[in-house]
Design an enzyme around this catalytic site. Structure first.
Site, PDB file in Angstrom:
ATOM      1  N   GLY A  27       0.830  -1.204   0.000  1.00 10.86           N
ATOM      2  CA  GLY A  27       0.000   0.000   0.000  1.00 10.86           C
ATOM      3  C   GLY A  27       0.859   1.247   0.000  1.00 10.86           C
ATOM      4  O   GLY A  27       2.066   1.199   0.257  1.00 10.86           O
ATOM      5  N   GLY A  29       0.673   5.672   1.022  1.00 10.68           N
ATOM      6  CA  GLY A  29      -0.059   6.745   1.687  1.00 10.68           C
ATOM      7  C   GLY A  29       0.797   7.981   1.732  1.00 10.68           C
ATOM      8  O   GLY A  29       1.879   8.042   1.138  1.00 10.68           O
ATOM      9  N   GLY A  30       0.313   9.004   2.458  1.00  6.18           N
ATOM     10  CA  GLY A  30       1.059  10.239   2.572  1.00  6.18           C
ATOM     11  C   GLY A  30       2.403  10.062   3.251  1.00  6.18           C
ATOM     12  O   GLY A  30       3.343  10.832   3.023  1.00  6.18           O
ATOM     13  N   PHE A  31       2.530   9.014   4.060  1.00 10.20           N
ATOM     14  CA  PHE A  31       3.766   8.743   4.800  1.00 10.20           C
ATOM     15  C   PHE A  31       4.821   8.075   3.938  1.00 10.20           C
ATOM     16  O   PHE A  31       6.004   8.086   4.255  1.00 10.20           O
ATOM     17  CB  PHE A  31       3.463   7.823   5.990  1.00 10.20           C
ATOM     18  N   VAL A  34       4.389   0.828   1.878  1.00 11.55           N
ATOM     19  CA  VAL A  34       4.591  -0.361   2.713  1.00 11.55           C
ATOM     20  C   VAL A  34       4.839  -1.556   1.798  1.00 11.55           C
ATOM     21  O   VAL A  34       4.124  -1.753   0.809  1.00 11.55           O
ATOM     22  CB  VAL A  34       3.373  -0.635   3.620  1.00 11.55           C
ATOM     23  N   LYS A  48       7.667  -0.349   6.292  1.00  9.73           N
ATOM     24  CA  LYS A  48       7.166   0.976   5.938  1.00  9.73           C
ATOM     25  C   LYS A  48       8.361   1.848   5.580  1.00  9.73           C
ATOM     26  O   LYS A  48       9.244   2.082   6.403  1.00  9.73           O
ATOM     27  CB  LYS A  48       6.377   1.584   7.099  1.00  9.73           C
ATOM     28  N   ASP A 145      -5.260   8.883  15.233  1.00  9.22           N
ATOM     29  CA  ASP A 145      -5.643   8.625  13.841  1.00  9.22           C
ATOM     30  C   ASP A 145      -6.384   7.288  13.734  1.00  9.22           C
ATOM     31  O   ASP A 145      -6.056   6.446  12.904  1.00  9.22           O
ATOM     32  CB  ASP A 145      -4.400   8.628  12.944  1.00  9.22           C
TER      33      ASP A 145
END
Length: 325
Positions: A27, A29-31, A34, A48, A145
């Site tokens: 996946g 994301g903004g971070f 992964v 990650k 979160d």
């Protein structure tokens, strides 16, 4: 626990993830992204790879890793270690095979396999994980979160809370704090956090309440379809409860299961998302309500869905910068 004991070699992670190949991507994301990996001892891992524009310093990053690595609970994803080499920041977690909750609960095919017993187990498991963070660990941690995409499901569909990138550490006797930078996901964020940057254990309770209503309805917080119209889930749940027709909220795919238990869970979900911080229960009270029918439930007041009435209806990640008083 020392940083040395948690440190992974970059080359070993690169090999484990097949050089961070697209085929190994779980996946994004903004971070960052992964990746799935496999270590030399045949253990599957999730890596990650944080984006390189993080403002967090190396020392703070290591401190956060040590903090999260100390957390041990069956409903939390276990952090195995980290890597801080070659301008890379990598976090290594246990691999959880069934991916994230929102891939199940919002999928019309997969959610048909989630009967009420399984959904109830997921609700209680998330609650127990949050209770551990708030009260039962040696630290007091606000996750900040809580949302469906931050809940992983293991092989037995037990929930595991993940992604502590926004988590805040509290002193044991501290009850509330504030930030000048609000970061989170609309729909899950408590109103006091959105409006004033205030966060507390009750912020997580609010996110949990939204999750409960999503799990029961199989609908996303901001995209409930009712009679062909798009409505927000909290507003619909509240109006249904007031009118005595909360059963309208139940996912039609839930053909079996205890109706009183489902209705009670809707009631608890509404208690968690109330506008007033003082009116929301603690996670200890939530678990007691969920697991004991002898506990009387108070009447809920209007939930914190004011943001939708101001034209903010998406549940995308947002970052709001403002000066707090």
């Amino acid at each position: 626990m020392s940083t040395e004991a948690l440190q992974f070699d970059f080359d070993s992670i690169r090999v484990a993830t097949n050089n961070f190949s697209e085929a190994n991507t779980l996946g994004r994301g903004g971070f960052g992204a992964v990746y799935k990996g496999r270590r030399w001892n045949e253990e599957d891992i999730a890596v990650k790879r944080l984006s390189k524009d993080s403002a967090q310093g190396d020392i703070e990053f290591k401190n956060e890793v040590i903090l999260v690595a100390k957390l041990q609970h069956r409903n939390l994803v276990r952090l195995l270690g980290f890597c801080l080499e070659r301008n890379e920041r990598l976090l290594v977690y246990e691999f959880v095979p069934n991916a994230i909750l929102d891939h199940f609960i919002f999928d019309p095919v997969k959610r048909a396999d989630l009967n009420w017993e399984t959904r109830y187990k997921i609700i209680v498991g998330i609650g127990r994980g949050l209770l551990y963070l708030h009260e039962d660990s040696r630290l007091r941690i606000i996750h900040c979160d809580v949302k469906a995409s931050n809940i992983l499901l293991d092989a037995e569909l037990n929930p595991k809370i993940a992604d502590f990138g926004m988590a805040r550490l509290f002193n044991i006797d501290q009850t509330q704090a504030e930030t000048s930078r609000v970061v989170g996901t609309y729909g899950y964020m408590a109103p006091e956090y959105v409006m004033r940057g205030h966060f507390s254990v009750k912020s997580d309770v609010c996110g949990f309440g939204v999750l409960v209503l999503e799990i029961i309805s199989g609908q996303k917080i901001s995209s409930l379809r009712h009679e062909g119209k798009l409505e927000d889930l909290l507003g619909y749940a509240w109006n249904s409860w007031k009118e005595g027709i909360s059963s309208n909220l139940i996912d039609p795919m839930l053909r079996t299961g205890s109706r009183p238990e489902i209705m009670r869970s809707i009631h608890i979900g509404l208690l968690c998302v109330q506008q007033s911080i003082a009116d929301r229960p603690t996670m200890a009270q939530v678990i007691q309500m969920l697991t004991s029918n002898s506990v009387d439930l108070p009447v809920p007041s209007q939930p914190a869905f004011f943001m939708y009435n101001h034209g903010i209806g998406s549940s995308s990640d947002v970052s709001l910068g403002f000066e707090s008083n």
